[in-house]
Design a protein around this motif. Structure first.
Motif, PDB file in Angstrom:
ATOM      1  N   ALA A   1      -6.165   8.134  -5.558  1.00  0.00           N
ATOM      2  CA  ALA A   1      -6.768   7.389  -4.452  1.00  0.00           C
ATOM      3  C   ALA A   1      -7.195   8.334  -3.330  1.00  0.00           C
ATOM      4  O   ALA A   1      -8.279   8.174  -2.754  1.00  0.00           O
ATOM      5  CB  ALA A   1      -5.792   6.341  -3.931  1.00  0.00           C
TER       6      ALA A   1
ATOM      7  N   TYR B   1      -8.115  -0.878 -11.859  1.00  0.00           N
ATOM      8  CA  TYR B   1      -6.934  -0.488 -11.087  1.00  0.00           C
ATOM      9  C   TYR B   1      -7.366   0.263  -9.828  1.00  0.00           C
ATOM     10  O   TYR B   1      -8.491   0.767  -9.749  1.00  0.00           O
ATOM     11  CB  TYR B   1      -6.013   0.401 -11.932  1.00  0.00           C
ATOM     12  CG  TYR B   1      -5.251  -0.345 -12.999  1.00  0.00           C
ATOM     13  CD1 TYR B   1      -4.315  -1.333 -12.654  1.00  0.00           C
ATOM     14  CD2 TYR B   1      -5.448  -0.076 -14.344  1.00  0.00           C
ATOM     15  CE1 TYR B   1      -3.620  -2.016 -13.634  1.00  0.00           C
ATOM     16  CE2 TYR B   1      -4.753  -0.758 -15.326  1.00  0.00           C
ATOM     17  CZ  TYR B   1      -3.841  -1.728 -14.967  1.00  0.00           C
ATOM     18  OH  TYR B   1      -3.152  -2.407 -15.935  1.00  0.00           O
ATOM     19  N   PRO B   2      -6.487   0.367  -8.829  1.00  0.00           N
ATOM     20  CA  PRO B   2      -6.815   1.121  -7.618  1.00  0.00           C
ATOM     21  C   PRO B   2      -7.213   2.561  -7.974  1.00  0.00           C
ATOM     22  O   PRO B   2      -6.662   3.131  -8.926  1.00  0.00           O
ATOM     23  CB  PRO B   2      -5.500   1.097  -6.815  1.00  0.00           C
ATOM     24  CG  PRO B   2      -4.806  -0.138  -7.287  1.00  0.00           C
ATOM     25  CD  PRO B   2      -5.152  -0.247  -8.742  1.00  0.00           C
ATOM     26  N   PRO B   3      -8.193   3.123  -7.245  1.00  0.00           N
ATOM     27  CA  PRO B   3      -8.821   2.575  -6.030  1.00  0.00           C
ATOM     28  C   PRO B   3      -9.996   1.651  -6.286  1.00  0.00           C
ATOM     29  O   PRO B   3     -10.631   1.203  -5.340  1.00  0.00           O
ATOM     30  CB  PRO B   3      -9.273   3.839  -5.302  1.00  0.00           C
ATOM     31  CG  PRO B   3      -9.595   4.794  -6.417  1.00  0.00           C
ATOM     32  CD  PRO B   3      -8.590   4.523  -7.490  1.00  0.00           C
TER      33      PRO B   3
ATOM     34  N   ARG C   1      -9.933  -1.415  -7.518  1.00  0.00           N
ATOM     35  CA  ARG C   1      -9.541  -2.751  -7.081  1.00  0.00           C
ATOM     36  C   ARG C   1      -8.208  -2.701  -6.361  1.00  0.00           C
ATOM     37  O   ARG C   1      -7.474  -1.715  -6.467  1.00  0.00           O
ATOM     38  CB  ARG C   1      -9.413  -3.704  -8.281  1.00  0.00           C
ATOM     39  CG  ARG C   1     -10.711  -4.008  -8.984  1.00  0.00           C
ATOM     40  CD  ARG C   1     -10.520  -5.171  -9.947  1.00  0.00           C
ATOM     41  NE  ARG C   1     -11.660  -5.359 -10.821  1.00  0.00           N
ATOM     42  CZ  ARG C   1     -11.741  -6.315 -11.731  1.00  0.00           C
ATOM     43  NH1 ARG C   1     -10.731  -7.173 -11.882  1.00  0.00           N
ATOM     44  NH2 ARG C   1     -12.805  -6.436 -12.492  1.00  0.00           N
ATOM     45  N   SER C   2      -7.906  -3.773  -5.664  1.00  0.00           N
ATOM     46  CA  SER C   2      -6.611  -3.903  -5.008  1.00  0.00           C
ATOM     47  C   SER C   2      -5.646  -4.642  -5.922  1.00  0.00           C
ATOM     48  O   SER C   2      -6.058  -5.457  -6.753  1.00  0.00           O
ATOM     49  CB  SER C   2      -6.746  -4.672  -3.691  1.00  0.00           C
ATOM     50  OG  SER C   2      -7.476  -3.930  -2.746  1.00  0.00           O
TER      51      SER C   2
ATOM     52  N   ILE D   1      -1.967  -6.953  -5.938  1.00  0.00           N
ATOM     53  CA  ILE D   1      -0.965  -7.705  -5.199  1.00  0.00           C
ATOM     54  C   ILE D   1       0.047  -8.228  -6.209  1.00  0.00           C
ATOM     55  O   ILE D   1      -0.331  -8.842  -7.213  1.00  0.00           O
ATOM     56  CB  ILE D   1      -1.574  -8.897  -4.431  1.00  0.00           C
ATOM     57  CG1 ILE D   1      -2.654  -8.401  -3.463  1.00  0.00           C
ATOM     58  CG2 ILE D   1      -0.494  -9.670  -3.680  1.00  0.00           C
ATOM     59  CD1 ILE D   1      -3.405  -9.543  -2.781  1.00  0.00           C
TER      60      ILE D   1
ATOM     61  N   LYS E   1      -5.263  -8.813  -9.478  1.00  0.00           N
ATOM     62  CA  LYS E   1      -6.252  -7.748  -9.321  1.00  0.00           C
ATOM     63  C   LYS E   1      -7.473  -8.335  -8.634  1.00  0.00           C
ATOM     64  O   LYS E   1      -7.949  -9.406  -9.024  1.00  0.00           O
ATOM     65  CB  LYS E   1      -6.702  -7.202 -10.681  1.00  0.00           C
ATOM     66  CG  LYS E   1      -5.768  -6.265 -11.374  1.00  0.00           C
ATOM     67  CD  LYS E   1      -6.467  -5.779 -12.639  1.00  0.00           C
ATOM     68  CE  LYS E   1      -5.596  -4.862 -13.469  1.00  0.00           C
ATOM     69  NZ  LYS E   1      -6.294  -4.440 -14.699  1.00  0.00           N
TER      70      LYS E   1
ATOM     71  N   ARG F   1     -10.493  -8.620  -1.262  1.00  0.00           N
ATOM     72  CA  ARG F   1      -9.178  -8.963  -0.706  1.00  0.00           C
ATOM     73  C   ARG F   1      -9.180 -10.356  -0.086  1.00  0.00           C
ATOM     74  O   ARG F   1      -8.177 -11.053  -0.117  1.00  0.00           O
ATOM     75  CB  ARG F   1      -8.758  -7.939   0.343  1.00  0.00           C
ATOM     76  CG  ARG F   1      -8.319  -6.624  -0.263  1.00  0.00           C
ATOM     77  CD  ARG F   1      -7.294  -5.961   0.616  1.00  0.00           C
ATOM     78  NE  ARG F   1      -6.820  -4.709   0.061  1.00  0.00           N
ATOM     79  CZ  ARG F   1      -5.685  -4.142   0.415  1.00  0.00           C
ATOM     80  NH1 ARG F   1      -4.916  -4.708   1.325  1.00  0.00           N
ATOM     81  NH2 ARG F   1      -5.301  -3.001  -0.115  1.00  0.00           N
TER      82      ARG F   1
ATOM     83  N   VAL G   1       1.700  -5.991  -1.397  1.00  0.00           N
ATOM     84  CA  VAL G   1       0.310  -5.591  -1.447  1.00  0.00           C
ATOM     85  C   VAL G   1       0.226  -4.087  -1.669  1.00  0.00           C
ATOM     86  O   VAL G   1       0.931  -3.320  -1.014  1.00  0.00           O
ATOM     87  CB  VAL G   1      -0.416  -5.975  -0.141  1.00  0.00           C
ATOM     88  CG1 VAL G   1      -1.894  -5.538  -0.188  1.00  0.00           C
ATOM     89  CG2 VAL G   1      -0.333  -7.480   0.094  1.00  0.00           C
ATOM     90  N   ASP G   2      -0.629  -3.668  -2.591  1.00  0.00           N
ATOM     91  CA  ASP G   2      -0.747  -2.249  -2.941  1.00  0.00           C
ATOM     92  C   ASP G   2       0.601  -1.630  -3.280  1.00  0.00           C
ATOM     93  O   ASP G   2       1.073  -0.717  -2.583  1.00  0.00           O
ATOM     94  CB  ASP G   2      -1.418  -1.476  -1.801  1.00  0.00           C
ATOM     95  CG  ASP G   2      -2.851  -1.925  -1.541  1.00  0.00           C
ATOM     96  OD1 ASP G   2      -3.540  -2.217  -2.534  1.00  0.00           O
ATOM     97  OD2 ASP G   2      -3.258  -1.992  -0.372  1.00  0.00           O
TER      98      ASP G   2
END
Length: 410
Positions: free
Chosen positions: A68, A323-325, A327-328, A330, A375, A379, A405-406
């Protein structure tokens, strides 16, 4: 003159009452210690970025930047400054088709240990005592993965099934490798206790360092004293990494490295690379790495002069899998005393996920809990989906909902 203040501490130091901080330094950014496990589950880096957004500077320290952070550097949100450092020397020990797959230590590493002990040298062996078991082909090195989530599946030995920790998909463990047709499928790795036992025929000075050998409140420095004073072989988990430079070992080996390469989490690759590089940077001796997957991007990056190809490949994989970065994430964990209630709540939430929001799960957890992973590239859409639960709408009495979150660990 103006009043000046310097605050040094753990993650809570980021909330020190210093008005308009001009500088914030977050060292070892991917350490789990930077994420608060209780509500509010803040992440030190994000709070530091907010506090320095208008008139300050944020410095993030890392031996190996996270994917990230590297992505932020590519887009200009961060500036990457590479400091001079000693390049780790890593040698791979290929475990494919080894003649002794049931032994906790490969023959090349065992021979190196024997030679070092005869010279009265110090040996440090890294193992993953708490690693999750997953199936790996002993002929080609392939690990069974979830086709939906892309992470290694967890092997349930008693039921002979493979389960994904993220989406809950469960299938019967195969008897044949889908990649090469091999029939030698076995759980990965061995723990510190078994490894230490196998070494005691070489020397009486065999020591262990892991959570089970530390007394309550025990100091790691004190636990390392026997090895410092008497030498021999130290079998340790990554607890020892910050102390490697002071131990000055003559031989360092990472046993069963595939346990780190194929952990059932999407950050497995970047964390394994960071671990291997941290070990290699802390010692002046070459590091032997046991692996049945020598072509793995982490193993290649650990030996390469540049990490750019690794980051490029990992970013493309994250984008493809969501997946991050890219998407976010939770994570919602529901706890309820009544049987099945938690499962019903998260299943209902998964059924209402639409558009750019994807729900993975539900996954049953011990203690009447159930978990779901959201996913989302948006947000706001994710927040709209889970907000009713957060304010208690439609939640049965006695049910509790935890939101992360994250998440730094998944």
């Amino acid at each position: 003159g103006a009043r000046r203040a310097l605050v040094v501490g753990t993650r809570s130091a980021i909330f020190a009452p210093v008005p308009d901080p001009v500088l914030a330094i977050v060292d070892d950014e991917d350490s789990s210690g930077h994420k608060e496990e209780r509500a509010p589950r803040y992440l030190t880096r994000f709070v530091a970025a907010t506090r320095t957004a208008t008139s300050g500077i944020l410095i993030i320290g890392s031996t190996t930047p996270t994917v990230a952070s590297y992505a932020d550097a590519q887009t200009g949100r961060l500036r990457l400054v590479a400091l001079p450092s000693r390049r780790p020397r890593v040698g791979l020990v290929d475990l494919r088709r080894r003649p002794d797959p049931d032994q906790p230590i490969s023959r090349p590493v065992l021979d190196a240990v024997r030679r070092t002990v005869r010279r009265r040298g110090r040996v440090l062996l890294l193992a993953d005592r708490k690693g999750y078991a997953t199936l790996q082909c002993q002929e080609c090195g392939t690990v069974e993965r979830c086709p939906r989530c892309g992470v290694a599946t967890r092997y349930e030995r008693e039921r002979r099934r493979l389960r994904c920790r993220i989406c809950g998909r469960s299938v019967t463990a195969p008897a044949v490798c889908a990649q090469c047709g091999g029939t030698r499928l076995a759980p990965l790795g061995a723990g510190t206790e078994r490894i230490a036992g196998a070494l005691r025929r070489l020397t009486a000075n065999v020591w262990r360092l892991d959570r089970d050998t530390l007394p309550p409140g025990g100091e790691i420095a004190a636990a390392l004293t026997p090895f410092r004073e008497r030498g021999g072989v130290l079998v340790a988990t990554p607890l020892v990494v910050p102390w490697i430079e002071t131990l000055q070992p003559d031989l360092v080996a990472v046993l069963g490295a595939d346990r780190w390469l194929h952990r059932p989490e999407f950050r497995a690759a970047e964390r394994a690379l960071a671990l291997f590089r941290a070990i290699g940077s802390a010692t002046r001796t070459p590091v032997l790495v046991e692996t049945a997957d020598p072509a793995h991007p982490v193993n290649q990056a650990a030996q390469a002069a540049s990490l750019r190809p690794f980051y490029a490949e990992e970013l493309a994989l994250r984008e493809a899998l969501g997946y991050p970065p890219a998407r976010s994430l939770i994570v919602l964990t529901v706890t309820a005393k009544a049987a099945g209630v938690a499962q019903i709540i998260v299943a209902d939430l998964a059924g209402r996920a639409t558009g750019g929001v994807e729900a993975l799960g539900p996954v049953p957890l011990p203690g009447g809990r159930s978990q779901i992973v959201i996913k989302s590239a948006d947000r706001a859409a994710a927040r709209a989906l889970i907000w009713p639960l957060l304010i208690g709408r439609g939640v049965p009495r006695g049910a509790q909902i935890a939101v992360d979150v994250d998440p730094i660990d998944l």
